[in-house]
Design a protein around this motif. Structure first.
Motif, PDB file in Angstrom:
ATOM      1  N   ALA A 377     -10.705  -5.440  -1.379  1.00  0.00           N
ATOM      2  CA  ALA A 377      -9.609  -6.062  -2.117  1.00  0.00           C
ATOM      3  C   ALA A 377      -8.634  -4.989  -2.594  1.00  0.00           C
ATOM      4  O   ALA A 377      -9.033  -4.008  -3.214  1.00  0.00           O
ATOM      5  CB  ALA A 377     -10.165  -6.847  -3.307  1.00  0.00           C
ATOM      6  N   MET A 378      -7.356  -5.207  -2.305  1.00  0.00           N
ATOM      7  CA  MET A 378      -6.330  -4.220  -2.645  1.00  0.00           C
ATOM      8  C   MET A 378      -5.231  -4.867  -3.470  1.00  0.00           C
ATOM      9  O   MET A 378      -4.844  -6.001  -3.208  1.00  0.00           O
ATOM     10  CB  MET A 378      -5.656  -3.693  -1.362  1.00  0.00           C
ATOM     11  N   ILE A 379      -4.721  -4.108  -4.427  1.00  0.00           N
ATOM     12  CA  ILE A 379      -3.512  -4.529  -5.133  1.00  0.00           C
ATOM     13  C   ILE A 379      -2.474  -3.434  -4.964  1.00  0.00           C
ATOM     14  O   ILE A 379      -2.707  -2.275  -5.311  1.00  0.00           O
ATOM     15  CB  ILE A 379      -3.777  -4.802  -6.625  1.00  0.00           C
ATOM     16  N   VAL A 380      -1.342  -3.827  -4.395  1.00  0.00           N
ATOM     17  CA  VAL A 380      -0.244  -2.889  -4.143  1.00  0.00           C
ATOM     18  C   VAL A 380       0.963  -3.375  -4.931  1.00  0.00           C
ATOM     19  O   VAL A 380       1.609  -4.353  -4.538  1.00  0.00           O
ATOM     20  CB  VAL A 380       0.072  -2.801  -2.639  1.00  0.00           C
ATOM     21  N   GLY A 403     -13.273  -4.063  -9.249  1.00  0.00           N
ATOM     22  CA  GLY A 403     -13.538  -3.587  -7.887  1.00  0.00           C
ATOM     23  C   GLY A 403     -12.352  -3.662  -6.945  1.00  0.00           C
ATOM     24  O   GLY A 403     -12.515  -3.536  -5.735  1.00  0.00           O
ATOM     25  N   PHE A 404     -11.157  -3.870  -7.484  1.00  0.00           N
ATOM     26  CA  PHE A 404      -9.950  -3.831  -6.649  1.00  0.00           C
ATOM     27  C   PHE A 404      -9.466  -2.394  -6.489  1.00  0.00           C
ATOM     28  O   PHE A 404      -9.558  -1.600  -7.426  1.00  0.00           O
ATOM     29  CB  PHE A 404      -8.810  -4.632  -7.295  1.00  0.00           C
ATOM     30  N   GLU A 405      -8.934  -2.068  -5.321  1.00  0.00           N
ATOM     31  CA  GLU A 405      -8.208  -0.803  -5.160  1.00  0.00           C
ATOM     32  C   GLU A 405      -6.842  -0.970  -5.813  1.00  0.00           C
ATOM     33  O   GLU A 405      -6.138  -1.939  -5.537  1.00  0.00           O
ATOM     34  CB  GLU A 405      -8.005  -0.473  -3.676  1.00  0.00           C
ATOM     35  N   TRP A 406      -6.485  -0.041  -6.647  1.00  0.00           N
ATOM     36  CA  TRP A 406      -5.201  -0.089  -7.362  1.00  0.00           C
ATOM     37  C   TRP A 406      -4.314   0.986  -6.754  1.00  0.00           C
ATOM     38  O   TRP A 406      -4.578   2.162  -6.907  1.00  0.00           O
ATOM     39  CB  TRP A 406      -5.441   0.139  -8.851  1.00  0.00           C
ATOM     40  N   ARG A 407      -3.282   0.558  -6.012  1.00  0.00           N
ATOM     41  CA  ARG A 407      -2.594   1.495  -5.136  1.00  0.00           C
ATOM     42  C   ARG A 407      -1.149   1.760  -5.545  1.00  0.00           C
ATOM     43  O   ARG A 407      -0.634   1.169  -6.497  1.00  0.00           O
ATOM     44  CB  ARG A 407      -2.676   0.970  -3.698  1.00  0.00           C
ATOM     45  N   GLN A 408      -0.509   2.656  -4.813  1.00  0.00           N
ATOM     46  CA  GLN A 408       0.903   2.958  -5.025  1.00  0.00           C
ATOM     47  C   GLN A 408       1.761   1.893  -4.342  1.00  0.00           C
ATOM     48  O   GLN A 408       1.270   1.105  -3.548  1.00  0.00           O
ATOM     49  CB  GLN A 408       1.233   4.346  -4.467  1.00  0.00           C
ATOM     50  N   SER A 409       3.044   1.901  -4.659  1.00  0.00           N
ATOM     51  CA  SER A 409       3.906   0.821  -4.189  1.00  0.00           C
ATOM     52  C   SER A 409       4.429   1.023  -2.767  1.00  0.00           C
ATOM     53  O   SER A 409       4.682   2.140  -2.331  1.00  0.00           O
ATOM     54  CB  SER A 409       5.094   0.663  -5.137  1.00  0.00           C
ATOM     55  N   GLY A 410       4.621  -0.082  -2.094  1.00  0.00           N
ATOM     56  CA  GLY A 410       5.219  -0.103  -0.755  1.00  0.00           C
ATOM     57  C   GLY A 410       4.948  -1.454  -0.123  1.00  0.00           C
ATOM     58  O   GLY A 410       4.289  -2.310  -0.714  1.00  0.00           O
ATOM     59  N   CYS A 411       5.444  -1.636   1.088  1.00  0.00           N
ATOM     60  CA  CYS A 411       5.227  -2.907   1.791  1.00  0.00           C
ATOM     61  C   CYS A 411       3.783  -3.025   2.249  1.00  0.00           C
ATOM     62  O   CYS A 411       3.245  -4.133   2.335  1.00  0.00           O
ATOM     63  CB  CYS A 411       6.149  -3.009   2.994  1.00  0.00           C
ATOM     64  N   SER A 412       3.192  -1.910   2.601  1.00  0.00           N
ATOM     65  CA  SER A 412       1.767  -1.851   2.876  1.00  0.00           C
ATOM     66  C   SER A 412       1.337  -2.917   3.881  1.00  0.00           C
ATOM     67  O   SER A 412       1.956  -3.102   4.924  1.00  0.00           O
ATOM     68  CB  SER A 412       1.021  -1.978   1.537  1.00  0.00           C
TER      69      SER A 412
END
Ligand code: SF4
Lengths: 473, 202
Positions: A377-380, A403-412
């Motif tokens: 699970a990812m949050i961008v 347990g979510f990945e907390w990521r940097q911004s972009g369209c991903s």
């Protein structure tokens, strides 16, 4: 007495440089454009080859969003040579032509359709065109935005105008009130299912009605953003006090006397009483249920309590073949229920649903719970500013703890042009806007839904009605 | 821009609805800063097998349609992403016109800017054409933009509508930016007045 005009008429009338024929073709003045690294390079090359200048450099803003990595530690390096070349070329073009750029390390970086509103770069009454189809998002601010291709980016850079043909108007009136657990994504997904992926081709949409008025500005952005998935070339609502309040503290919003003058003009931006639309569609928000897609086109959607349709029931042979193909690609059987379908991935991000309000809704669902085993699970976040705000509000801690990945911004993973790509057969609950074949990776399967529904699926390990989650978990 | 006046050749049927630009040109081909090499990417997942060999099922790989210069397509062709790469790829494999019933707006404009003619036929004519081009023997047609007619192998003719301004630009292979810049003074005058009335934008 002049005839009553629609808001669309007002956008066009105030921006018409000249009429090119009696057939609705205009030379249209464009207030703003936003540039990204992947649709602009050939436009700049075209200018260079013809030794042309940019007409009004300050009307453009450039941002890197499509190809950059979103790994939790921000890195300037691009994962591949092609992306690196595009980012470098954008920087060079911005330098040479005097255009402002938010590069990967800029604190204002993010997805273009999230960044431009949060900067106050887009204002009511503007006509905005940009090299990305979701430029319709700006309609939530009472601006008229639409996507264009690279040749037209070049045209716009060189002339500040586009040759534009007047479209037909569709008014979508949404009455009633959304029930608990339902959000604006469900309104627009229900509309797309209702009118089809080409239901608004050749039209612009004006949204109206109490259910639209009740939405926040960010929730309206979701609606205007996704209206393009019904083929609309522009989608907007009249700006109201909520829009003005949203803009008041934005970095580039007008100040002082300019603000007062702007406000007076913005209050005129509405369709006149009695203005005629070419078509009308009505929806009842109170009858909606949470929506999910099951197919490979955004109109192949149903309520979460629904079932996968049976191609055998489709009389038209071309449509039947399309359905069969979609089910084969998605690995689904006719009659299968949507709730309970196991997922391998959950993605919360994109210009449709990665603003701060979306993340707050996700936090409410996931707080104190855990992502199911076997689900990535990812949050961008939609922008670097949204990311910072979510951290200040403590949302990021909630996401990480769950347990979510907390990521940097972009369209991903919305289009997987960077290194966030799904593998063949992966099944992803996604808060994005397109479930096309291969969109999130060759052979990968995308189910579109609201961010809270994605969060619920991540926790449950399968598609689930967010409203029943508390009972099950 | 390459002018389009009258072109004859083979038309291939590709009739699925809502064919999006992700399918026409997948993302791995969007990483360039020029327009080169997009012929390989066109319909990539449909046209090529995983090992890189041509997929014999795909219409442009089948005997009779390999040299097609027209595609007969389904409704809402070109929906989704604004990527003009989709159109550049079609041009690079030699497609000169797309014949369907409706086209997505941005894609349609992109075609126009690259001299790729899009024809939206009425449903009955479209059905007639689609039936003919399903057989390689009757797939050869002539598209006459000047006369706004498609001529089928047996001499039957299908009329089509097109915006006058678009038609002229295609027939002449017009440089759109050059012709707009002939109005530069008008644009400048408009802009001055427009911004004077809206000082918060100046
Ligand atoms: S988030 Fe997705 S839809 Fe939005 S601009 Fe990026 S790629 Fe396009």
């Amino acid at each position: 007495m002049t005839a009553p005009r629609t808001l669309y008429d007002k956008f066009l009338d105030s921006h018409t440089v000249s009429r090119l024929d009696d057939n609705g073709n205009l030379l249209l003045y464009i207030d703003r454009q936003v540039l990204n690294e992947y649709t602009s390079p050939q436009a700049f090359s075209g200018l260079r080859e013809a030794s042309r200048q940019v007409w009004r450099p300050r009307s453009a803003l450039a941002v890197v969003d499509h190809v950059n990595p979103t790994a939790p530690e921000r890195i300037a390096a691009m994962p591949d040579a092609g992306g690196a070349r595009q980012v470098d070329y954008l920087a060079q073009n911005c330098r040479d032509f005097g255009i402002e750029l938010f590069d990967v390390l800029d604190a204002r970086q993010g997805i273009e359709h999230v960044v431009a509103p949060e900067q106050g770069f887009i204002l009511p009454g503007m006509v905005v065109a940009a090299g990305d189809s979701h430029t319709t998002t700006y309609g939530a601010l009472g601006a008229f935005g639409f996507g264009i291709g690279t040749s037209q980016i070049e045209h716009l850079l060189a002339t500040q105008t586009l040759v534009y043909k007047r479209l037909k108007t569709l008014r979508v009136s949404v009455r009633g009130a959304l029930g608990p657990g339902l959000v604006s994504k469900d309104i627009v997904m229900a509309l797309i299912r209702e009118i089809g992926a080409d239901g608004a081709t050749g039209y612009v949409i004006e949204f109206a009605g109490p259910a639209i008025d009740a939405l926040s500005v960010e929730a309206r952005m979701t609606v205007c953003n996704m209206a393009v998935e019904a083929g609309a070339r522009g989608a907007f609502m009249a700006p109201d006090e909520k829009v003005f309040a949203y803009l008041a503290d934005k970095p580039r919003a007008p100040r002082g006397e300019h603000w007062e003058r702007a406000l007076a003009s913005w209050r005129e931006l509405r369709s006149d009483e009695g203005a005629r639309f070419d078509r009308e569609v009505a929806l009842d928000a109170s009858a909606l249920q949470p929506m999910v897609t099951w197919g490979t086109s955004p109109d192949q959607a149903d309520v979460i309590g629904g079932r996968v349709p049976d191609p055998a029931a489709e009389a038209d042979p071309i449509r039947r073949a399309d359905l069969q193909r979609a089910l084969r690609y998605m690995g689904l059987e006719p009659g299968q229920s949507l709730a309970g379908l196991p997922i391998s991935h959950a993605f919360i991000g994109s210009c449709t649903n990665a603003r701060i309000e979306d993340l707050r809704q996700v936090a409410v669902v996931v707080e104190g719970r855990r992502v199911a085993d076997g689900v990535r699970a990812m949050i961008v976040p939609g922008s670097t500013r949204v990311r910072a705000q979510a951290e200040r509000e403590g949302l990021a801690d909630i996401f990480r703890a769950a347990g979510f990945e907390w990521r940097q911004s972009g369209c991903s993973m919305c289009l997987a042009m960077n290194d966030d790509v799904l593998a063949t057969g992966d099944r992803c609950a996604s808060s994005t806007n397109r479930n096309f074949e291969g969109r999130q990776g060759a052979g990968a399967r995308t189910h579109l839904m609201s961010p809270a529904m994605v969060a619920a699926a991540a926790l449950a390990g399968h598609l689930i009605d967010v409203r029943t989650l508390s009972r099950e978990a | 821009m390459q002018p389009f006046v009258r072109v004859s050749g083979v038309a291939a049927p590709f009739l699925a609805a809502n064919v999006d630009t992700d399918v026409i040109m997948p993302k791995q081909f969007l990483k360039g800063i020029d327009r080169n090499g997009l012929d390989r990417g066109l319909f990539f997942d449909l046209r090529w097998n995983p090992d890189g060999s041509p997929n014999p099922e795909f219409v442009l790989n089948r005997p009779g349609w390999q040299d097609a210069c027209f595609l007969v397509v389904g409704p809402n062709f070109g929906c989704g992403s604004s990527r003009e790469h989709a159109v550049w790829g079609l041009k690079q494999v030699g497609i000169r016109a797309l014949i369907g019933t409706s086209f997505a707006g941005i894609f349609d404009d992109n075609c126009q800017r690259n001299g790729l003619l899009t024809i939206a036929l009425d449903p009955a004519s479209h059905r007639q054409l689609a039936e003919r081009v399903q057989q390689a023997e009757t797939a050869r047609i002539e598209v006459d933009l000047q006369a706004q007619r498609i001529r089928l192998a047996d001499g039957a003719e299908l009329a089509f509508e097109i915006d006058g301004l678009r038609k002229q630009a295609l027939l002449e292979g017009l440089d759109a930016i050059g012709s707009t810049l002939r109005q530069a003074e008008r644009i400048r005058a408009f802009e001055e007045k427009y911004l004077a009335e809206r000082p918060w934008l100046a």
